[in-house]
Design an enzyme around this catalytic site. Structure first.
Site, PDB file in Angstrom:
ATOM      1  N   GLU A   1      -4.907  -9.895  -6.373  1.00 52.27           N
ATOM      2  CA  GLU A   1      -4.120 -10.415  -5.253  1.00 52.27           C
ATOM      3  C   GLU A   1      -3.480 -11.760  -5.585  1.00 52.27           C
ATOM      4  O   GLU A   1      -2.338 -12.029  -5.198  1.00 52.27           O
ATOM      5  CB  GLU A   1      -4.989 -10.541  -3.993  1.00 52.27           C
ATOM      6  CG  GLU A   1      -5.571  -9.239  -3.474  1.00 52.27           C
ATOM      7  CD  GLU A   1      -4.531  -8.309  -2.849  1.00 52.27           C
ATOM      8  OE1 GLU A   1      -3.361  -8.732  -2.690  1.00 52.27           O
ATOM      9  OE2 GLU A   1      -4.884  -7.163  -2.533  1.00 52.27           O
TER      10      GLU A   1
ATOM     11  N   ASP B   1      -2.541   2.881  -7.529  1.00 47.88           N
ATOM     12  CA  ASP B   1      -1.094   2.934  -7.287  1.00 47.88           C
ATOM     13  C   ASP B   1      -0.246   2.022  -8.164  1.00 47.88           C
ATOM     14  O   ASP B   1       0.649   2.464  -8.898  1.00 47.88           O
ATOM     15  CB  ASP B   1      -0.807   2.676  -5.801  1.00 47.88           C
ATOM     16  CG  ASP B   1      -1.551   1.457  -5.251  1.00 47.88           C
ATOM     17  OD1 ASP B   1      -2.293   0.804  -6.015  1.00 47.88           O
ATOM     18  OD2 ASP B   1      -1.400   1.157  -4.056  1.00 47.88           O
TER      19      ASP B   1
ATOM     20  N   GLU C   1      -4.063   4.919   7.379  1.00 46.62           N
ATOM     21  CA  GLU C   1      -4.518   4.658   6.013  1.00 46.62           C
ATOM     22  C   GLU C   1      -4.849   5.968   5.285  1.00 46.62           C
ATOM     23  O   GLU C   1      -4.499   6.148   4.134  1.00 46.62           O
ATOM     24  CB  GLU C   1      -5.729   3.727   6.025  1.00 46.62           C
ATOM     25  CG  GLU C   1      -5.427   2.301   6.488  1.00 46.62           C
ATOM     26  CD  GLU C   1      -4.670   1.491   5.442  1.00 46.62           C
ATOM     27  OE1 GLU C   1      -3.524   1.855   5.098  1.00 46.62           O
ATOM     28  OE2 GLU C   1      -5.231   0.489   4.967  1.00 46.62           O
TER      29      GLU C   1
ATOM     30  N   GLU D   1       5.093   0.482   2.288  1.00 45.20           N
ATOM     31  CA  GLU D   1       5.406   1.411   1.188  1.00 45.20           C
ATOM     32  C   GLU D   1       6.447   2.468   1.547  1.00 45.20           C
ATOM     33  O   GLU D   1       7.318   2.795   0.725  1.00 45.20           O
ATOM     34  CB  GLU D   1       4.118   2.069   0.684  1.00 45.20           C
ATOM     35  CG  GLU D   1       3.278   1.185  -0.208  1.00 45.20           C
ATOM     36  CD  GLU D   1       2.507   0.107   0.532  1.00 45.20           C
ATOM     37  OE1 GLU D   1       2.050  -0.861  -0.117  1.00 45.20           O
ATOM     38  OE2 GLU D   1       2.352   0.220   1.776  1.00 45.20           O
TER      39      GLU D   1
END
Length: 570
Positions: A117, A258, A351, A372
């Site tokens: 992150e 991802d 989710e 996304e």
């Protein structure tokens, strides 16, 4: 299960037909302008709420109108939102915040931070802001874009992450203390994305600053991870970075994996790197063979290919956009429409979504304002011009406004079924969701530049062409300009060439006796490899950076529509 899957797919085909028939609903320029203004209004409602109620904390808690530290106590929302300010046209606030961050943010703090992150949000955000600072009207120092205060901040933050890469495999720990390094009791288990999501930011740092250490560790981690794939070509979800043993063996394209695939594609484009592209194409074959089922992507056991979770995860919605970058438009469009039907069902993406049941998964019903699907809509609209993707943008704007807006910002949705809210507004709402929405409705934005507009660099070479398009978005939607990397790499290359010339001139000419002696020695001793050819380079030296064949080449010609990534001269 197969019967349930087939029933769901028939429903999707029916909805797909309805959506396809709606293609005639064109958006006028007036409507596009209306949504741009509406998205701007959404941004400032969230941004001002953060400034009023949460700064200097990392993130806003919109239900209680206060703030909390989440990812390192570095005023994260300001860093994440900085380039969005410029994209919306607010130069003065960009300048104010960039100066404020330089004066107030210090990474020498005793805080445990996520390596992943911190890289995508902090390092990526500062790199992007650095590369956009001249466009924002800031006075840049001599040597820009290869130097500057925001670049030094990005480098400082990245150096705090380097201790995490000091493992036998080169794959990083998931957490590092910004002051003390890796805790001796830190778990060695991290997700796949946490290993493979560094090549964009770290190679950009290396090529802008001339320090190869960042790109070197990112590449070592990628190559180490590549060697762990299963006999059928898949990778799992979590791995032990010390032993290379897979702890979670579910293979898919969603959470925990991802951005690894995303960075292989985007890294290959930004760096003109065939190795990264070949890695992705090998994975792509395995993904299609084992996880794809009628334009959905399931989760399977990485060694056997048997289905382990027949679910769609909201994080997977980036995939159609990624497919568009390598020219797989037909598959991208079909998968996008599957995901769009889920959005229309709930007013957002849960989710987890059970494909056989056509409904949410227990305890995974939330929608934390993720970007996304909007990201994919932006890429696909750019590639096709189909206004269906604008319809998704319109639906997203209306859903977010109706469901999540509160007096102090926008709140994550705890349960997409009844629209109960959660007391959190993640920084990516301003960094990604709002940004992609705005860019979807702003085809003339400078980030969509086709090469007609550019500026000349003022630093190492006056003839450096910058800002001509082809921006690469990191996984937090921070745009990076490949031409700047090329410009600064060339500067470093020219400096090395000059050093080599000066060293050669300073060496005394060899006498005939010395030459004869060397020839005799060479007959009895094995040849010594030239250092420039050695696999292990000398300390302080670095390999030649692959040059962009044409840094100002238009985005559409470079990346997307027909999948032609590399030019003939590369």
């Amino acid at each position: 299960m197969r019967r349930l899957l087939c029933t769901t797919i028939l429903c999707v085909i029916h909805v797909f037909t309805l959506i396809s028939n709606a293609k005639g609903q064109e958006f006028t320029e007036l409507e596009m302008a209306h949504y741009r203004e509406k998205i701007k209004s959404m941004f400032y409602h969230a941004y001002n709420s953060y400034l009023d109620h949460a700064y200097p904390y990392d993130e806003l808690r919109p239900l209680t109108c206060d703030g909390q530290d989440t990812w390192g106590s570095v005023s994260l929302t300001l860093i994440d939102a900085l380039d969005t300010l410029l994209i919306l046209g607010n130069h003065t606030e960009f300048q104010r915040v960039a100066t404020l961050l330089q004066d107030t943010v210090d990474f020498d703090i005793d805080v445990n931070a996520s390596v992943f992150e911190t890289n995508i949000r902090v390092v990526g955000g500062l790199l992007s802001a650095h590369l956009l600072s001249k466009r924002a009207g800031m006075e840049v120092e001599p040597g820009w874009p290869c130097s500057g205060p925001l670049l030094r901040m990005a480098e400082d933050a990245a150096r705090k992450l380097l201790p995490a890469f000091q493992t036998p495999t080169g794959m990083p720990y998931g957490t590092v203390n910004l002051l003390r390094g890796v805790n001796p009791t830190e778990t060695p288990v991290t997700c796949t994305a946490g290993v493979g999501t560094f090549i964009l930011e770290f190679s950009a740092l290396s090529r802008l600053t001339g320090d190869p250490v960042f790109e070197d560790v990112a590449r070592k981690a990628l190559r180490s991870l590549w060697k762990t794939r299963s006999e059928i070509g898949l990778v799992g979800n979590h791995i032990d970075v010390l032993s290379k043993k897979w702890v979670a063996q579910d293979a898919g394209i969603g959470a925990g994996v991802d951005s690894y695939f995303e960075y292989l594609v985007k890294g290959s484009i930004m760096l003109q790197d065939e190795e990264l592209l070949s890695m992705f194409l090998e994975y792509d074959k395995a993904i299609k063979n084992y996880t794809k089922f009628d334009d959905w992507y399931l989760w399977v056991q990485m060694h056997k290919g048997t289905v382990s979770m027949p679910v769609f995860q909201s994080l997977e919605a980036f995939w159609p956009g990624l497919q568009s970058l390598i020219g797989e438009l037909d598959s991208a469009l079909r998968t996008f429409h599957n995901y769009y039907t889920v959005w229309r069902q709930f007013g957002g993406l849960p989710e987890f979504y059970s494909i056989p049941q056509g409904y949410t998964v227990d305890k995974r019903e939330g929608y934390p304002l993720r970007p996304e699907l909007i990201e994919s809509a932006m890429y696909l609209y750019k590639a096709t011009g189909d206004h269906t993707f604008l319809q998704l943008g319109r639906d997203a704007v209306e859903s977010i406004e109706k469901i999540t807006r509160v007096p102090c910002g926008y709140a994550s949705v705890k349960d997409i079924r009844d629209h109960k809210l959660d007391n959190r507004m993640e920084s990516f709402f301003l960094a990604e969701t709002i940004k992609y929405l705005y860019l979807l409705f702003d085809p003339d934005n400078f980030l969509h530049n086709s090469g007609l507009d550019f500026e000349l660099g003022t630093g190492p070479s006056e003839d450096c062409v910058l800002g001509a398009g082809g921006y690469i978005f990191n996984t937090e939607a921070h745009p990076l300009d490949p031409a700047a990397l090329h410009c600064c790499s060339r500067k470093q290359e020219e400096r090395r060439e000059l050093q080599d010339i000066l060293l050669n001139l300073s060496e005394p000419l060899a006498s005939p006796q010395d030459t004869q002696s060397q020839e005799t020695d060479s007959e009895t001793e094995p040849p010594v490899m030239d250092p420039s050819e050695s696999i292990a380079l000398k300390p302080g030296s670095r390999r030649k950076a692959p040059l962009l064949s044409c840094p100002m080449q238009p985005f559409s010609a470079r990346l997307a529509v027909m999948g032609q990534v590399f030019t003939d001269s590369t």
